[in-house]
Write an enzyme that holds these catalytic residues in place. Structure first.
Site, mmCIF file in Angstrom:
data_model
loop_
_atom_site.group_PDB
_atom_site.id
_atom_site.type_symbol
_atom_site.label_atom_id
_atom_site.label_comp_id
_atom_site.label_asym_id
_atom_site.label_seq_id
_atom_site.Cartn_x
_atom_site.Cartn_y
_atom_site.Cartn_z
ATOM 1 C CE1 TYR A 1 -3.818 -2.277 0.220
ATOM 2 C CE2 TYR A 1 -2.646 -3.299 2.036
ATOM 3 C CZ TYR A 1 -3.664 -3.317 1.113
ATOM 4 O OH TYR A 1 -4.527 -4.377 1.074
ATOM 5 C CG HIS B 1 -9.166 -0.592 -5.548
ATOM 6 N ND1 HIS B 1 -9.751 -0.913 -4.343
ATOM 7 C CD2 HIS B 1 -10.142 -0.645 -6.481
ATOM 8 C CE1 HIS B 1 -11.030 -1.165 -4.549
ATOM 9 N NE2 HIS B 1 -11.292 -0.999 -5.836
#
Length: 147
Positions: free
Chosen positions: A23, A101
């Protein structure tokens, strides 16, 4: 002046420390500050909410219609693969939205490949890390300029 709403789903409050290899190291606060600045510089207003609770995101989507929000950017996170309720809320308010995302969900586990949002979103951005939010904002602002 347009109003944009950025919604962040579950566990995104942990950005910067949660699985940085997947991430990235950018925090949610940094993402929000960057988006606020960019929207302000373009003459627009940006609101944001992160919640680990599905009902809070749904309530915020409902309120967005009454507040005159013009566009939504949403990272539903894990709700992407499970939440018909969030999808229904977005459809009910008829506010255009972009799905974002941080990771490329198509390079991950098979259960992450399905989205309840992609087929009704204006667009989907995935796999570009925090840059994906900036690109979503740029696209939203461009679309709001169209007649």
């Amino acid at each position: 002046m347009a109003t944009l709403l950025v919604l962040h789903g579950p566990n995104l409050n942990l950005l910067g420390t949660r699985e940085p290899g997947t991430y990235g190291s950018t925090t949610l606060g940094q993402i929000n500050q960057d988006l606020e600045r960019r929207a302000r510089e373009a003459g627009h207003h940006l609101l944001h909410l992160q919640s680990n609770a599905e009902y809070e995101l749904i309530d915020r989507i409902h309120a967005a219609r009454d507040e005159g929000v013009d566009f939504i950017i949403i990272n539903p996170a894990a709700f992407t693969h499970t939440s018909v309720a969030l999808r229904d809320a977005l459809l009910a308010v008829s506010i255009p939205f972009i799905e974002v995302h941080l990771s490329n969900v198509h390079k991950r586990e098979p259960f992450r490949h399905h989205s309840y949002f992609s087929d009704v979103a204006v667009g989907v951005i995935c796999g570009l890390g925090a840059t994906g939010y900036r690109l979503a904002l740029e696209s939203a602002l461009e679309q709001l300029q169209r007649p």
